[in-house]
Design a protein around this motif. Structure first.
Motif, short mmCIF file in Angstrom:
data_model
loop_
_atom_site.label_atom_id
_atom_site.label_comp_id
_atom_site.label_asym_id
_atom_site.label_seq_id
_atom_site.Cartn_x
_atom_site.Cartn_y
_atom_site.Cartn_z
N ILE B 119 -7.89 -12.69 -1.41
CA ILE B 119 -8.13 -11.56 -0.26
C ILE B 119 -9.50 -11.15 0.08
CG2 ILE B 119 -6.83 -9.51 0.60
CD1 ILE B 119 -4.86 -11.03 -0.09
N ILE B 120 -10.04 -10.57 -1.35
CA ILE B 120 -11.44 -10.06 -1.21
C ILE B 120 -12.69 -11.00 -0.60
CG2 ILE B 120 -13.25 -9.07 -2.38
CD1 ILE B 120 -11.10 -7.60 -4.19
N ASP C 63 -4.06 -2.35 -1.46
CA ASP C 63 -3.44 -1.65 -0.30
C ASP C 63 -4.28 -1.84 1.01
OD1 ASP C 63 -2.11 -0.37 1.53
OD2 ASP C 63 -1.54 1.25 0.43
N ILE C 64 -3.86 -2.74 1.93
CA ILE C 64 -4.95 -3.31 3.06
C ILE C 64 -4.14 -2.57 4.22
CG2 ILE C 64 -6.09 -5.35 2.21
CD1 ILE C 64 -3.78 -6.87 3.57
N SER C 65 -3.29 -1.53 4.05
CA SER C 65 -2.82 -1.03 5.23
C SER C 65 -3.49 0.16 5.44
CB SER C 65 -1.27 -0.72 4.92
OG SER C 65 -1.01 0.16 3.82
N PRO C 116 4.31 -9.44 -3.46
CA PRO C 116 2.84 -9.12 -4.11
C PRO C 116 2.29 -8.23 -2.77
CG PRO C 116 3.39 -11.57 -3.86
CD PRO C 116 4.46 -11.11 -3.46
N ALA C 117 1.35 -7.34 -3.42
CA ALA C 117 1.06 -6.15 -2.79
C ALA C 117 0.40 -6.68 -1.52
CB ALA C 117 -0.07 -5.56 -3.46
N TRP C 118 -0.35 -7.90 -1.48
CA TRP C 118 -1.04 -7.80 -0.26
C TRP C 118 -0.20 -8.19 0.97
CZ3 TRP C 118 -1.57 -12.69 2.48
CH2 TRP C 118 -1.09 -13.69 1.90
N VAL C 119 0.84 -8.94 0.62
CA VAL C 119 2.01 -9.17 1.71
C VAL C 119 2.52 -7.76 2.33
CG1 VAL C 119 3.91 -10.49 2.30
CG2 VAL C 119 2.42 -11.46 0.77
N THR C 311 -13.67 0.40 1.84
CA THR C 311 -13.02 1.06 0.46
C THR C 311 -13.14 -0.18 -0.55
OG1 THR C 311 -11.43 2.25 1.61
CG2 THR C 311 -10.98 2.14 -0.50
N ILE C 312 -12.76 -1.31 0.08
CA ILE C 312 -12.73 -2.50 -0.88
C ILE C 312 -14.10 -2.86 -1.44
CG2 ILE C 312 -12.08 -5.09 -1.24
CD1 ILE C 312 -9.78 -4.67 0.49
N ALA C 313 -14.88 -2.61 -0.39
CA ALA C 313 -16.40 -2.90 -0.65
C ALA C 313 -16.61 -1.85 -1.95
CB ALA C 313 -17.26 -2.76 0.54
N ALA C 314 -16.45 -0.83 -1.51
CA ALA C 314 -16.93 0.34 -2.61
C ALA C 314 -16.27 0.16 -3.84
CB ALA C 314 -16.43 1.80 -2.04
#
Lengths: 366, 315, 380
Positions: B119-120, C63-65, C116-119, C311-314
């Motif tokens: 994903i990342i 959590d991409i939502s 899975p969380a991403w789905v 956020t993911i980058a952080a």
């Protein structure tokens, strides 16, 4: 667990590290709070905040504006927000931090610049709203624009005149493609056209065969060409197998492109009259080769000149030139505005109009 | 009981049937007009191609490629600029393939060898690739006029070679997953990564293979889309990754890998396509379309879970 | 050597990045207005990153939502306050309830159904933005809902102790000092409670904390007051840090992160704990939504765009997955500060947006790879 064992041996290391960090912190602080270079008050800085560099229109106009302002001796900073409102608010705040004396703002969305406008008001910086009116705040000083509703009206008027609807001897089939449902201006374009054509829609001279007769049904997310094409293809396949579509009102050129592509793929009937807006290069070529009928030309140099003029007048203390102080109520106050006239462009006048204004060169239109 | 077993085995086809009937009735039969049926295929060509590649990636263990939409835009931009400057259509397509393979190698390495979360990696990839694509386009929409390119990938010149490309993509995925030896390794890796590794399967190689395959298919999808619309503009491919992923999951591919069949993926793509087209013909507001897509996706995944549970009694 | 790299990687990278931008912008980034800007413009990242750090502490959870959910909260907030004319307090409570509901739903599906969380959060990503935009369009024909209650705006945006530009707002400085003192007193008390001494390195840490608060306090004093979103950020970060460290639920949560199986065998109800992480993430997203709504003064369909990426980058840049416990929160905050500095620096330098996309993507890749490189040796 591993740390504990090594901790006794290396208990000095964390202290050294922390001292180092402290030293760095002190150094930063010192630089930060000492000598702030003061700005030369004789140099006026203009801050321009634009939605994005990806849209041909903003990429071209902001550069033209910058050049004209520089000619007059102003310093100019441009920020592009990549269609992200959070970013635009931050960028406007940064322009203020860079001591901008006047702000020219093209908002991504009219009502959502909240805190940025508050800050501009706090710093008593005049804000000129360009093309789209900033609403929901009293921090806007002036507004320069091509009348967006008028753009739609011109499209509707063109259809009415070309088909001579007042003396129509038959009914015409018409379809609409509108712009992004989240875009403030899209509603104006759509309503401008629909309001002119409404009497004919009501009387049956114009007929929307697909029945998609409201903004929400005709909207195209993000003004995306491909989505416009898909919707047009579905309508053509479902409703126009044996009938011809005579008019397709598209709010702008990117959606008009989708419509003309759809017609090229699957439509065999007589080619409809297609409207557009912005005179995007690829669409102008389509007008020349017959795939699109008209577009609306908003000569940027008119708008830019008016805006640059306004900036001059603000600094020299002269009264600012406006030609409308009644129409544009932004939810909080009426904003004094300068309106420029859009004009339509079709096969007959496009080369003349577009090259004489310097918008395109002759070579670009080959 | 027999009926239940039949329903469970073919729930996908049943869902397809129900949805088709629903929209056929709601649109008063317009769904079946020849033009609409043709459009159903044409508008979703990219979904079939991208979903085929995505399927192989997901099989390897739940790995995705969120960057494929941006990659389509980049490849279109590169091809458009090349053809603008006089290169012919075949060269442009070769360039697209090259980019696809390069992206595939990078993804494969980072995800397969370095074992970074897909994903990342692909999210970051999406960001980088979109930036490069926009820089190349400079805000302009390019128009594609090269004869050779349009004959290969377009429909307006009277040639239909584009269908061969779509067919090739689907068949390649079918061959890899059903018949090729590497396919069995892929299923094994997705099913139980640890066991696969101990039995000698080279994870890096398999993942790289999957992503390079995805890269090639992305290039084909890009060519097909550019050929059909004859333009390349900023914003191309924005929703493509989600569409491909949705098709795979609706088609019953297991979200953690190791299970699923291409037949399901095709039906899943078809299902999404019919829903999209039905909503469009009905003139449903575009915002609700997004909501429905999200809900359908989650429901599909959940029902996949429930159906696989029914066989065994669990807590 | 690698051990120290791992321990202090975040701080090292932070100093490196800050130095680079200071050099590149000729120290302009250190101007008080810009220091304030880092907090003002990026408070949303600080809050979301805390939630994400907790959420991602369990393997493969994400959590991409959040971005789309922020848009939805903004829309609902607009509907509650502007259309339904509900008062501020009740609206906030309703929004929090919505946040808890989504957190429970997502957490339930992820923890109990093993999807899975991403789905799952992908479904949220698709659905919530559409819902938000649909709601806005339903109730307004200008693309945004305006007319948010003034009290709400004052609660989530604007400044405390406002001072006029050009003057020095002593109240802001004193306020920051008071806050810092409270924090330090708390820390000293808790160390005393554990029975350890106060070492000299701790004194250095305390001195650094005071200096930092003086610096930030002066910056706020010079630029018109303490931003309200800064206060919210402090509240959430500190509460989370304390909760993780001191309460038993908090500690159990950390056990999950280390090894899910072992935690389950040890009797921890892992499913419920994972559910709670999603509820917490969702609550963070809700508070962020309120802050964004107040910043815009309107509900907008563009709210929350790119929040997931940032956020993911952080989290990646902060090396969050490498650390446990309270450290995790601290690293997450540093990561957010880094992204803030990068955002502001690139903006000040006038770097083309598309290059910013490219740089951010590459930063994430490098950060995650470095992360993995450090982790690999730890467990082998």
């Amino acid at each position: 667990m591993i740390m504990n064992r090594c901790c006794k041996l290396n208990s000095i290391k964390p202290k050294i590290w922390k001292t180092f960090c402290l030293a760095v912190l002190i150094m930063f602080m010192f630089i930060s709070l000492s000598g702030c270079k003061t700005k030369d008050p004789s140099v006026k800085t203009i801050g321009i905040s634009a939605p994005s560099n990806d849209i041909q229109r903003w990429a071209v106009e902001t550069v033209l504006m910058r050049d004209k302002l520089r000619e007059k001796g102003y310093e100019v900073i441009i920020q592009y927000a990549s269609s992200d409102i959070s970013m635009q608010i931050s960028q406007i705040e940064n322009l203020i931090a860079k001591d901008a004396d006047v702000l020219i703002v093209i908002p991504i969305e009219s009502a959502s610049l909240g805190e940025a406008m508050d800050m501009a008001a706090e710093h008593e910086i005049p804000v000129i709203s360009y093309d789209m009116l900033i609403t929901n705040t009293d921090a806007v000083s002036y507004y320069t624009t091509f009348d967006n509703y008028r753009v739609g009206t011109i499209q509707g008027q063109y259809v009415k005149d070309k088909l001579d609807l007042d003396h129509a001897d038959r009914s015409y089939n018409i379809e609409f493609t509108a712009g992004d449902p989240g875009d403030n201006n899209a509603g104006f374009f759509y309503n401008g056209a629909v309001d002119v054509l409404k009497p004919y829609l009501d009387s049956g001279v114009l007929k929307i065969v697909s029945g998609q007769d409201s903004f929400g049904k005709c909207a195209t997310p993000s003004w995306n060409t491909e989505k416009a094409q898909q919707r047009a293809e579905n309508i053509l396949a479902s409703y126009y197998n044996d009938t011809a579509v005579d008019v397709w009102v598209a709010s702008n050129d990117t959606t008009a492109l989708g419509v003309s592509s759809a017609l090229a793929v699957s439509y065999k009937g007589s080619y409809p009259l297609i409207t557009g807006q912005d005179c995007t290069l690829i669409n102008v070529k389509n007008i020349l080769n017959g795939k699109q009928t008209m577009s609306v030309f908003k000569d940027p140099s008119l708008l830019i000149d008016a805006t640059v003029n306004m900036v001059d007048e603000i600094f020299s203390g002269k009264p600012v030139t406006v030609n409308d102080t009644k129409t544009y109520y932004n939810g909080v106050k009426i904003v004094p505005s300068y309106l420029c006239e859009p004009v339509y462009v079709d096969k007959d006048n496009c080369i003349e109009l577009l090259t004489s204004s310097g918008f395109y060169t002759i070579d670009q239109l080959q | 009981m027999r009926i239940r077993a039949f329903m469970k085995k073919n729930y996908l086809l049943i869902a397809l049937l129900l949805v088709t009937v629903f929209f056929a009735v709601a649109t008063k039969g317009k769904l079946f007009y020849s033009g609409n049926v043709k459009n159903l295929f044409l508008q979703n060509m990219y979904v079939y191609i991208l979903a085929s590649g995505m399927f192989i990636c997901i099989l390897t263990g739940g790995n995705t490629d969120l960057s494929c939409g941006s990659a389509v835009c980049l490849m279109g931009a590169v091809a458009g600029r090349l053809m603008e400057n006089g290169f012919n259509g075949v060269t442009a397509f070769m360039a697209m393939l090259l980019i696809g393979i390069m992206i595939g190698i990078i993804h494969g390495y980072l995800i397969g060898k370095m074992e970074l979360p897909s994903i990342i990696v692909t999210l970051a990839g999406m960001s980088i690739i979109r930036g490069i694509a926009n820089l190349l386009l400079g805000g302009y929409t390019l128009s594609i006029t090269d004869e050779v390119f349009l004959r290969l990938f377009g429909l307006s010149k009277g040639y239909y070679a584009v269908f061969l490309f779509v067919l090739f993509s689907i068949m390649a995925a079918v061959y890899i997953s059903e018949f090729a030896p590497v396919g069995k390794h892929i299923y094994a890796l997705g099913g139980n990564g640890e066991a696969a590794k101990t039995s000698g399967i080279n994870k890096t190689f398999i993942v790289m293979f999957a992503y390079i395959f995805m890269g090639i298919l992305t290039a084909i999808a890009a060519a097909v889309v550019c050929g059909r619309t004859e333009t390349v503009g900023p914003g191309l491919g924005e929703t493509y990754a989600m569409d491909a992923i949705a098709a795979c999951f609706i088609g019953g591919t297991s979200v953690s890998g190791g299970k699923g069949r291409m037949s399901g993926v095709i039906i899943g793509a078809l299902l999404m396509g019919i829903i999209n087209q039905g909503m469009s013909i009905l003139g449903l507001s575009v915002n609700w379309q997004g909501v429905i897509k999200g809900v359908v996706l989650v429901m599909a995944v959940l029902s996949g879970y429930f159906l696989s549970r029914k066989g065994r009694k669990q807590k | 050597m690698k051990k120290y790299l791992r321990l202090y990687s975040t701080e090292i990278v932070f100093i490196l990045i800050s130095l680079s931008f200071i050099l590149l912008t000729s120290a302009e980034i250190l101007r008080p207005m810009n220091i304030t800007a880092i907090f003002l413009q990026n408070s949303y990242i600080f809050i979301l990153v805390v939630g994400m750090a907790i959420c991602m502490s369990v393997k493969d959870n994400i959590d991409i939502s959040i971005g789309s959910f922020v848009c939805f909260i903004c829309a609902m907030g607009g509907v509650f306050m502007s259309i339904m004319k509900i008062n501020t307090l009740l609206s906030i409570i309703l929004l929090l309830i919505l946040g808890i509901m989504w957190g429970c739903l997502a957490g339930y599906i992820i923890a109990y159904f093993n999807i899975p969380a991403w789905v799952t959060t992908l479904g949220g990503y698709l659905a919530f933005r559409g819902l938000g935009v649909a709601l806005i369009r339903q109730f307004s024909n200008t693309g945004s809902i305006v007319g948010i209650n003034d009290s709400f705006l004052k609660l989530f945006s604007g400044k405390i102790f406002p001072s006029k530009i050009g003057s020095f707002g002593y109240a802001s400085l004193i306020f920051c000092l008071v806050l810092a003192s409270l924090g330090i007193i708390y820390k000293i008390l808790s160390i005393r409670k554990e029975g350890s001494r106060i070492t000299s390195s701790m004194v250095i840490g305390i001195a650094a904390a005071y200096l930092l608060s003086i610096w930030i306090g002066i910056c706020f004093a010079l630029t018109g007051g303490v931003p309200v979103s800064f206060i919210w950020m402090l509240i959430i970060v500190c509460t989370t840090a304390v909760w993780i460290d001191k309460t038993s639920e908090g500690r159990r949560l950390l056990m999950l992160g280390a090894n899910l199986e072992n935690a389950r065998i040890a009797g921890v109800d892992t499913k419920r704990a994972v559910l709670m992480t999603y509820v917490f993430m969702s609550l963070c997203a809700t508070v962020t939504g309120c802050i964004v709504l107040a910043r815009f003064h309107a509900s907008s369909s563009y709210a929350g765009v790119n929040f997931e990426m940032d956020t993911i980058a952080a989290c990646a840049v902060g090396g969050v997955s490498l650390h446990g416990g309270k450290q995790k929160i601290f690293k997450a905050v540093l990561g957010a500060a880094m992204i803030g500095v990068i955002n502001l620096g690139l903006s000040l330098l006038g770097v083309d947006m598309n290059w910013q996309w490219i740089i951010k993507g590459i930063t994430i890749l490098i950060a995650v790879t470095f992360d993995r490189y450090l982790k690999k040796d730890r467990f082998e």
